[in-house]
Design a protein around this motif. Structure first.
Motif, mmCIF file in Angstrom:
data_model
loop_
_atom_site.group_PDB
_atom_site.id
_atom_site.type_symbol
_atom_site.label_atom_id
_atom_site.label_comp_id
_atom_site.label_asym_id
_atom_site.label_seq_id
_atom_site.Cartn_x
_atom_site.Cartn_y
_atom_site.Cartn_z
ATOM 1 N N ASN A 152 14.341 -5.588 6.245
ATOM 2 C CA ASN A 152 12.950 -5.234 5.251
ATOM 3 C C ASN A 152 12.923 -6.430 4.090
ATOM 4 O O ASN A 152 13.415 -7.269 4.008
ATOM 5 C CB ASN A 152 13.261 -3.802 4.615
ATOM 6 N N HIS A 174 -0.532 4.214 2.020
ATOM 7 C CA HIS A 174 -0.792 3.939 3.526
ATOM 8 C C HIS A 174 0.112 2.753 3.878
ATOM 9 O O HIS A 174 -0.510 1.729 4.144
ATOM 10 C CB HIS A 174 -2.142 3.988 3.898
ATOM 11 N N PRO A 175 1.338 2.970 4.026
ATOM 12 C CA PRO A 175 2.380 1.902 4.203
ATOM 13 C C PRO A 175 2.041 1.084 5.487
ATOM 14 O O PRO A 175 2.405 -0.072 5.719
ATOM 15 C CB PRO A 175 3.623 2.357 4.000
ATOM 16 N N GLU A 176 1.554 2.009 6.385
ATOM 17 C CA GLU A 176 1.172 1.468 7.757
ATOM 18 C C GLU A 176 -0.028 0.270 7.973
ATOM 19 O O GLU A 176 -0.236 -0.461 8.798
ATOM 20 C CB GLU A 176 0.914 2.479 8.745
ATOM 21 N N LYS A 177 -0.877 0.313 6.582
ATOM 22 C CA LYS A 177 -1.784 -0.409 6.609
ATOM 23 C C LYS A 177 -1.385 -1.857 5.848
ATOM 24 O O LYS A 177 -2.234 -2.489 5.720
ATOM 25 C CB LYS A 177 -3.007 0.128 5.715
ATOM 26 N N ASP A 178 -0.327 -1.854 5.260
ATOM 27 C CA ASP A 178 0.058 -3.364 4.677
ATOM 28 C C ASP A 178 1.279 -3.953 5.520
ATOM 29 O O ASP A 178 1.543 -3.503 6.439
ATOM 30 C CB ASP A 178 0.700 -2.992 3.142
ATOM 31 N N ASN A 179 1.376 -5.189 5.086
ATOM 32 C CA ASN A 179 2.349 -6.159 5.981
ATOM 33 C C ASN A 179 3.835 -6.095 5.137
ATOM 34 O O ASN A 179 4.534 -6.837 5.891
ATOM 35 C CB ASN A 179 1.924 -7.631 6.127
ATOM 36 N N LYS A 215 7.454 -10.056 8.119
ATOM 37 C CA LYS A 215 6.351 -10.244 8.760
ATOM 38 C C LYS A 215 5.564 -11.386 8.041
ATOM 39 O O LYS A 215 4.950 -12.380 8.650
ATOM 40 C CB LYS A 215 5.602 -9.263 8.919
ATOM 41 N N ILE A 241 7.402 -4.684 4.363
ATOM 42 C CA ILE A 241 8.322 -3.901 5.170
ATOM 43 C C ILE A 241 9.345 -3.247 4.014
ATOM 44 O O ILE A 241 10.069 -3.968 3.644
ATOM 45 C CB ILE A 241 8.946 -4.482 6.416
ATOM 46 N N ASN A 291 0.989 -1.273 0.053
ATOM 47 C CA ASN A 291 -0.046 0.078 0.036
ATOM 48 C C ASN A 291 0.693 1.402 -0.201
ATOM 49 O O ASN A 291 1.403 1.777 1.057
ATOM 50 C CB ASN A 291 -1.019 -0.060 1.354
ATOM 51 N N GLU A 325 10.853 1.760 5.799
ATOM 52 C CA GLU A 325 10.251 1.678 7.033
ATOM 53 C C GLU A 325 11.561 1.100 7.953
ATOM 54 O O GLU A 325 11.365 1.263 9.012
ATOM 55 C CB GLU A 325 9.177 0.867 7.007
ATOM 56 N N ASN A 326 12.287 0.376 7.429
ATOM 57 C CA ASN A 326 13.278 -0.290 8.155
ATOM 58 C C ASN A 326 14.583 -0.627 7.327
ATOM 59 O O ASN A 326 14.403 -1.484 6.589
ATOM 60 C CB ASN A 326 12.685 -1.689 8.926
#
Length: 993
Positions: free
Chosen positions: A666, A650-655, A680, A657, A647, A661-662
């Protein structure tokens, strides 16, 4: 004198009488003044209290009544009443039978049609009855007052509340008709068991609608109002608390995900008789109707209603609620609080996509999970599918020998009190110092280890244990790692612990939580979706789950997808970027950035030249990584965005990485994208939707659980049309689909094949069988199945073959009575004969490959089919004595023409520690025969001449001479160190020529 005295006395009497009369007048006047002042004060107080009453608009009563929302199936049948504190369905007074209305009026407010909101006569009558009984046997509140209290006030037993209640009741009577008030009251009243209003009560107690209620049933409901807890027609008890000797079961209900047994309540029947008697007294029913109603057997008419249909877990409907809340927030601009309130109290009708029949079938398979996959579980030696490691005490441990789950007997005594063994604790100055691995101290709490058991079906069952219930100042952690439970706490909680006869510390089970039911392992999840519409038809998020708080593994549990990632992250993007199903990838040693052989294939060694199709069919790890390297990480990421995995907004809404983000850990790497070793992981829902795009001619359709939401008045709030986007062309999608079809038909996913139905899909297994997947589709549906333990450190005994087997069992049931049909082929697909070793058009020698004919048929998107002929197959003249390329001096009788494969670039085993792929023996040699040369040719000519001169006699023996006993390295004796046929050992330096 006597006469004067008499007159004097009479005069004095008159004076006294007058004075007394005047005193009485003054007293009465004062009393009157006091009464006036008192009445004024009371009136003032009443007015002041009334002014403090809430401002109301009686005309909007309907909006104040919360209503139960319903989740319906695709055909509009109720699946579930959305769980709430108050179940309520609003109905009009016209749908309520007169005898129902009269039952409530008779027992609650017999002068309802006559009073103005309060009933003075009723109040005096109630006071008299209560004084006579010496207790409160009758209330004085009218129906209007009860409605005002329920809508605007609370249940405080205070004078000011009663005054406000009366005031508001009179306000309501001015604004509303009696029928409007009665309708609102009968829709609002608490009737026990979570049922509010007569319609919900009719469903709860009799499983019927309000307009179907009999006189006996109506009187039973009216009797509840006085005390819903005391006069509810039935009680519910847990199965373990049911006493068959003294209690009679009349049914079962599901409450908060738990089964309860229903038993009738004799108090309700007695109260019903009182109501019927009052109805008869007031002339609402005849003697005959009274006798019929009072003789009706309540136990036979009670039919407990269900809040949801039986045989279906709440996984699907729970996800419907999640999506409904998100839709109201996204499309209507609600806050989360507003959306949740609307869901639980707004009387919504949510039309889900569930196929109830299909859902039942899948639930049944999961109920019989062990038997379907293994038959009789008692024949199994160990727990189902569990590959565990046990220490000497039979606790489950991980690779580092750390305890994951304790054996139940090692953690607790027979009463589930925590046992801390002697020698691992010490009592010092009234404090308890503990140094035991069973407890893990943190800053604010002390965790207790979890435990396991084996059930009667040979399932591993894991139980979670909570933290010790201690205040923060009741313990501390010492520098040496000990936990010190302080005397300040222990002195107040004498039952916290004891020392048993063996000297062990026993901590009372009342001071920690323990999951009694536990969770069966391994777990599994399934999603089935119509890939054309995005409609989720069935969903199961776990097996053998009890209780209300469920982890939905289908939508919320991320697990590494293993090789099931390859079609969506590698091969679909590759097909859309220059690769074809016939593209050749060489399965030979590959190395990571540290120069180490990586990755390993699931089989030993390497197979050599392989088509892209076969690379998928055989799930070749090396080839997946090599193709990913060829197309690039960024290309893979682009397609994962199109497939709903990433996503971007909205990367916070997907799984997924990302590197942003890291940076350290990742998924933007070869292992994650090429082999499925993600940080994840992904959910079965995500995998289902992504594969659905392949099945749906290259169009990704957002998965949905509902099609529309109606408000309480039947107006459409939301039309839920799923988002769609093009991922690849229909031609590319079809080719990928066909590759996945042959992966099932010819490849390693054969266990997934549905009889008489085209089946496409891909297996996935993660390291050491921590996760097993099968994701696939038919011409009807796409589905993902995952199997694994909630703790990935516990492995499975079998990998993806078991997931494919379960998937097949599920899909066979799903496809019952569906006609077989083929996947729809788009018009621009062409079929071409190719050589499997080059991916090009076959040459005349392709059929002469020593392994057999290598000419196969392959499909292509029109315009991508090969134009060149095979140049991988070559014909070489070989010296049969050396196995090398014949030169001009090799004798003709020793020369043989052979067909070989020629690699580009060449492969040299010496560069790979002697490792040779399986097909290396068919690789063209690069060395010229070193035995036959000009010098040897002359010697041979001389020998021939000598033989002719001696008429074929043998050459005379040479005299022994030690000085001449020197081996000529070029004497043609065949012992040259380089004289080795390619493929015979690991020292050949052939470079593929």
């Amino acid at each position: 004198m006597s006469e004067d005295n008499t007159r004097k006395q009479e005069s004095e009497k008159k004076k006294k009488k007058k004075k007394k009369k005047n005193g009485l007048k003054i007293f009465l006047l004062i009393l009157l003044m006091i009464l006036v002042v008192g009445i004024g004060a009371v009136t003032g107080m009443v007015i002041a209290i009334a002014k403090d009453a809430p401002q109301i608009d009686p005309t909007n009563i309907g909006s104040l009544l919360s209503q139960t929302s319903f989740i319906l199936d695709e055909n509009g049948n109720t699946i579930e009443k959305v769980q709430t504190e108050e179940y309520r369905t609003i109905v009009s007074l016209e749908k309520m039978p007169p005898h129902l209305q009269n039952a409530f009026i008779s027992i609650e407010d017999e002068r309802f049609r006559k009073h103005i909101g309060v009933d003075p006569k009723g109040i005096m009558s109630a006071v008299f009855d209560n004084i006579k009984a010496g207790a409160t046997v009758r209330g004085a509140s009218t129906i209007t007052q009860q409605l005002a209290r329920n809508l605007y006030l609370n249940n405080d037993k205070k004078l000011d509340r009663k005054i406000k209640e009366a005031y508001l009741a009179m306000q309501m009577e001015k604004a509303l008709t009696k029928d409007q008030i009665l309708e609102a009251y009968l829709n609002r009243i608490d009737l026990g068991q979570g049922a509010f209003g007569v319609q919900e009560a009719a469903q709860t107690y009799f499983s019927k609608n309000v307009d179907e209620l009999t006189i006996a049933e109506s009187a039973l409901l009216a009797g509840i109002v006085k005390s819903p807890s005391k006069y509810s027609p039935y009680f519910t008890v847990r199965p373990e608390d049911f006493n068959g000797d003294t209690q009679e079961e009349i049914g079962q209900v599901d409450k908060f995900g738990e089964k309860f047994i229903v038993i009738s309540n004799s108090n309700a029947i007695k109260r019903q008789h009182v109501v019927l008697g009052k109805m008869k007294e007031l002339g609402y029913i005849t003697d005959k109707e009274y006798n019929e109603a009072i003789n009706e057997d309540i136990k036979t008419i009670l039919k407990p209603g269900q809040k949801k249909i039986n045989g279906i877990s709440s996984y699907f409907t729970d996800y419907v609620k999640v999506q409904a809340i998100e839709a109201m927030m996204g499309k209507l601009g609600y806050t989360r609080e507003q959306a949740e309130k609307e869901l639980y109290t707004g009387g919504l009708k949510i039309y889900s996509t569930m196929d109830v029949n299909m859902q039942h079938k899948i639930e049944d398979i999961y109920t019989n999970f062990t038997e379907i996959l293994f038959g009789n579980p008692q024949k199994l030696k160990g727990p189902v599918l569990i590959d565990w490691s046990l220490d000497k005490n039979k606790n489950i441990v991980d690779e580092r020998k750390k305890i994951i789950y304790y054996r139940q007997e090692n953690l607790f005594d027979e009463n589930f009190n925590l046992v801390i063994e002697k020698g691992t604790f010490e009592i010092r100055d009234g404090n308890i110092a503990i140094n035991n691995k069973k407890i893990t101290p943190y800053k604010n709490n002390i965790d207790i280890g979890d435990y396991y058991a084996i059930d009667d079906k040979k399932n591993l069952v894991t139980h979670s244990v909570g933290s010790l219930t201690l205040p923060e100042d009741g313990f501390r952690m010492e520098e040496n790692g000990e936990v010190l439970i302080l005397n300040t706490f222990l002195s107040q909680k004498e039952d916290f612990h004891r020392i048993d006869e063996n000297g062990n510390l026993i901590i009372n089970s009342n001071y920690f939580y323990r999951s009694k039911d536990g969770i069966v392992q391994p777990q599994s999840a399934t999603v089935i979706m119509d890939y054309r519409t995005g409609a989720i038809k069935a969903l199961v998020g776990g097996r053998d789950i009890k209780g209300n708080k469920l982890l939905n593994r289908a939508t919320s549990s991320q697990r590494q997808p293993g090789s099931s990632i390859k079609p969506i992250a590698v091969y679909l993007p590759a097909l859309d970027n220059g690769f074809t199903a016939a593209s050749i990838i060489d399965d030979i040693p590959h190395y990571n950035e540290n120069g180490e052989l990586w990755p390993k294939n699931w089989y030993s060694g390497y197979r050599g030249l392989t088509t892209l199709r076969n690379s998928v069919e055989q799930s070749i790890n090396v080839n997946s990584v090599k193709v990913l390297e060829s197309i690039g990480i960024n290309t893979s990421l682009e397609y994962l965005k199109r497939l709903g995995i990433i996503n971007e907004e909205h990367p916070e809404k997907d799984n997924f990485i990302s590197r942003a983000e890291n940076k350290a850990n990742n998924d933007e790497n070869l292992a994650a994208l090429g082999l499925g070793g993600m940080t994840k992981g992904l959910t079965p829902l995500e995998m289902t939707a992504a594969y659905g795009a392949i099945a749906n001619s290259g169009t990704y359709t957002e998965p949905i659980t509902f099609t529309k939401i109606l408000d309480k008045d039947g107006n459409v709030l939301i039309e839920n049309n799923p988002k769609q986007n093009m991922v690849v062309s229909p031609e590319i999608a079809y080719i990928m689909s066909d590759i996945l079809r042959t992966t099932v038909a010819n490849g390693i996913a054969g266990r997934a094949q549905i009889p008489k139905m085209p089946t496409a899909g891909k297996t996935g297994t993660t390291q050491e069988n921590a996760d097993a997947w099968f994701v696939g589709f038919t011409p009807y549906y796409v589905s993902a199945v995952w199997i694994g333990n909630d703790s990935p450190t516990i492995k499975l005994t079998k990998g993806s073959a078991m997931a494919a087997e379960l998937w097949k069992n599920i899909m066979i049931k799903v496809h019952e009575n569906l006609e077989p049909q083929n996947f729809e082929m788009p018009p621009n697909i062409v079929k071409v004969s190719i050589c499997s070793q080059s991916g090009k058009l076959p040459s005349e020698i392709c059929s002469r490959d020593p392994r057999g004919n290598t000419i196969i048929s392959e499909i292509f998107a029109k315009g991508t089919e090969p134009r060149e002929h095979c140049n991988t197959h070559v014909v070489l003249d070989i010296d049969t004595t050396t196995g090398k390329i014949a030169n001009e001096y090799c004798p003709k009788e020793l020369i043989q023409s052979k067909v070989f494969i020629k690699r580009e670039p060449p492969y040299n085993p010496a560069d790979h520690n002697g490792i040779m792929p399986k097909d290396y023996q068919y690789t063209a040699p690069w060395e010229i025969c070193p035995v036959h040369n000009q010098e040897n040719a002359i010697d041979e000519w001389i020998d021939e001449q000598f033989n002719e001169e001696n008429n074929g006699e043998e050459e005379p023996p040479i005299e022994e001479n030690p000085e001449n006993d020197v081996e000529n390295p070029n004497n043609g004796n065949g012992n040259n160190q380089n004289d080795q046929t390619p493929g015979n050992n690991g020292n050949d330096n052939g470079n593929g020529n």
